[in-house]
Design a protein around this motif. Structure first.
Motif, PDB file in Angstrom:
ATOM      1  N   ASP A  40       0.818  -1.227   0.000  1.00 34.96           N
ATOM      2  CA  ASP A  40       0.000   0.000   0.000  1.00 34.96           C
ATOM      3  C   ASP A  40       0.842   1.264   0.000  1.00 34.96           C
ATOM      4  O   ASP A  40       0.516   2.231   0.673  1.00 34.96           O
ATOM      5  CB  ASP A  40      -0.929   0.021   1.230  1.00 34.96           C
ATOM      6  N   ASN A  41       1.916   1.295  -0.743  1.00 38.25           N
ATOM      7  CA  ASN A  41       2.847   2.414  -0.643  1.00 38.25           C
ATOM      8  C   ASN A  41       3.194   3.015  -1.999  1.00 38.25           C
ATOM      9  O   ASN A  41       4.271   3.588  -2.166  1.00 38.25           O
ATOM     10  CB  ASN A  41       4.113   1.975   0.091  1.00 38.25           C
ATOM     11  N   VAL A  42       2.307   2.850  -2.978  1.00 37.64           N
ATOM     12  CA  VAL A  42       2.454   3.498  -4.286  1.00 37.64           C
ATOM     13  C   VAL A  42       1.099   4.089  -4.653  1.00 37.64           C
ATOM     14  O   VAL A  42       0.089   3.383  -4.642  1.00 37.64           O
ATOM     15  CB  VAL A  42       2.898   2.502  -5.376  1.00 37.64           C
ATOM     16  N   LEU A  59       0.607   6.460 -12.072  1.00 35.19           N
ATOM     17  CA  LEU A  59       1.261   6.331 -10.776  1.00 35.19           C
ATOM     18  C   LEU A  59       2.105   7.557 -10.502  1.00 35.19           C
ATOM     19  O   LEU A  59       2.509   8.277 -11.418  1.00 35.19           O
ATOM     20  CB  LEU A  59       2.143   5.094 -10.708  1.00 35.19           C
ATOM     21  N   TYR A  60       2.341   7.788  -9.214  1.00 39.13           N
ATOM     22  CA  TYR A  60       3.231   8.851  -8.777  1.00 39.13           C
ATOM     23  C   TYR A  60       4.545   8.211  -8.332  1.00 39.13           C
ATOM     24  O   TYR A  60       4.590   7.543  -7.304  1.00 39.13           O
ATOM     25  CB  TYR A  60       2.613   9.642  -7.632  1.00 39.13           C
ATOM     26  N   PRO A  61       5.620   8.392  -9.122  1.00 41.28           N
ATOM     27  CA  PRO A  61       6.913   7.830  -8.746  1.00 41.28           C
ATOM     28  C   PRO A  61       7.650   8.804  -7.827  1.00 41.28           C
ATOM     29  O   PRO A  61       8.143   9.839  -8.271  1.00 41.28           O
ATOM     30  CB  PRO A  61       7.631   7.686 -10.087  1.00 41.28           C
ATOM     31  N   ARG A  62       7.697   8.496  -6.553  1.00 39.28           N
ATOM     32  CA  ARG A  62       8.386   9.398  -5.634  1.00 39.28           C
ATOM     33  C   ARG A  62       9.830   9.589  -6.081  1.00 39.28           C
ATOM     34  O   ARG A  62      10.418   8.699  -6.709  1.00 39.28           O
ATOM     35  CB  ARG A  62       8.319   8.844  -4.206  1.00 39.28           C
ATOM     36  N   TYR A 100       6.418  14.147 -13.985  1.00 38.42           N
ATOM     37  CA  TYR A 100       6.053  14.237 -12.560  1.00 38.42           C
ATOM     38  C   TYR A 100       5.221  13.015 -12.169  1.00 38.42           C
ATOM     39  O   TYR A 100       5.379  12.463 -11.069  1.00 38.42           O
ATOM     40  CB  TYR A 100       5.253  15.508 -12.320  1.00 38.42           C
ATOM     41  N   LEU A 101       4.330  12.601 -13.064  1.00 38.82           N
ATOM     42  CA  LEU A 101       3.621  11.339 -12.953  1.00 38.82           C
ATOM     43  C   LEU A 101       4.050  10.454 -14.115  1.00 38.82           C
ATOM     44  O   LEU A 101       4.677  10.910 -15.062  1.00 38.82           O
ATOM     45  CB  LEU A 101       2.114  11.549 -12.988  1.00 38.82           C
ATOM     46  N   LYS A 102       3.710   9.178 -14.036  1.00 36.09           N
ATOM     47  CA  LYS A 102       3.961   8.238 -15.118  1.00 36.09           C
ATOM     48  C   LYS A 102       2.682   7.466 -15.391  1.00 36.09           C
ATOM     49  O   LYS A 102       1.743   7.454 -14.587  1.00 36.09           O
ATOM     50  CB  LYS A 102       5.069   7.250 -14.733  1.00 36.09           C
ATOM     51  N   LYS A 103       2.650   6.785 -16.539  1.00 37.00           N
ATOM     52  CA  LYS A 103       1.530   5.893 -16.801  1.00 37.00           C
ATOM     53  C   LYS A 103       1.955   4.759 -17.722  1.00 37.00           C
ATOM     54  O   LYS A 103       2.875   4.894 -18.534  1.00 37.00           O
ATOM     55  CB  LYS A 103       0.342   6.644 -17.408  1.00 37.00           C
TER      56      LYS A 103
END
Length: 242
Positions: A40-42, A59-62, A100-103
């Protein structure tokens, strides 16, 4: 959810996207074997595209995230909480808001469960299961559902839901004319004022943004997300500070 709102919010603050937990996981060699997995961390969700037969899995890649991967089941009848049911599939990774985001853009051939993961600080982090619903609940694209009061450099955005009534959280992005993300925030309420965080439950903005400038074009993007991480409503609206 742990009391519906409280539990859902708690998981979002832990960088999850729903309240489903992957308990009693049996990890196979084809998925995430031999790795210490952080559940639960993405932040991730999915939407059916408006103009093609693909599903976008966002997704948000930190910062510092590497080895971003996409896994899916063969259909929705399989147990979403068992990693043995997921297979790694190698789809191209596409930048959103200039990275900033990916998909991942996934063929919309069948409804299924999906999970995305990435490596960070020597650990593998995974999202909650994402229910792809391109057939039963195709994402609606309704820019007319958004209202913008741009009379100051702190514009107020408000919106209404579309057909579906199971949205539990809203993701808002303000971006510039080049597509760069200026702010990225989540609210439970159907409104957000730039850049006030009074009703923001999760903020992925990396630093406090500068004030918006008059007579310069901007874009407001909003995703209405259900508890199983499907995007019910996707809107994009151009605006200019008056």
């Amino acid at each position: 959810m742990m009391s519906k709102f409280a539990g859902f919010l708690a998981l979002y603050l832990l960088f999850g996207c729903s309240t489903d937990k992957l308990n009693d996981i049996s990890v196979s060699e084809s998925s995430l074997a031999n790795k210490e997995v952080v559940l639960d961390n993405v932040i991730a969700c999915a939407a059916s595209n408006e103009n093609d037969d693909l599903v976008s899995v966002f997704l948000y890649p930190r910062p510092g995230a590497t080895n971003i991967r996409y896994y899916e089941t063969t259909d929705t009848r399989l147990d979403k909480n068992d990693f043995d049911n997921y297979t790694l599939v190698d789809f191209p990774l596409v930048d959103v808001f200039n990275g900033y985001l990916k998909k991942f853009e996934v063929p919309a051939n069948k409804e299924k469960w999906a999970i995305v993961s990435f490596d960070e600080a020597g650990l593998t982090h995974v999202s909650n299961p994402i229910r792809l619903k391109q057939e039963t609940k195709p994402t609606e694209y309704l820019p007319q559902n958004v209202s913008i009061n741009a009379s100051s450099n702190m514009p107020i955005f408000s919106w209404t839901d579309g057909t579906y009534d199971d949205t539990v959280i809203y993701f808002q992005v303000v971006s510039d004319q080049l597509g760069n993300l200026i702010s990225g925030t989540y609210t439970i309420e159907k409104n957000f004022q730039f850049y006030k965080l009074d009703n923001v439950v999760l903020n992925i903005t990396k630093s406090t943004p500068e004030n918006l400038n008059r007579n310069q074009p901007y874009k407001f993007t909003m995703l209405a997300v259900s508890e199983d991480n499907w995007v019910n409503l996707f809107t994009e609206v151009d605006f200019t500070i008056e």
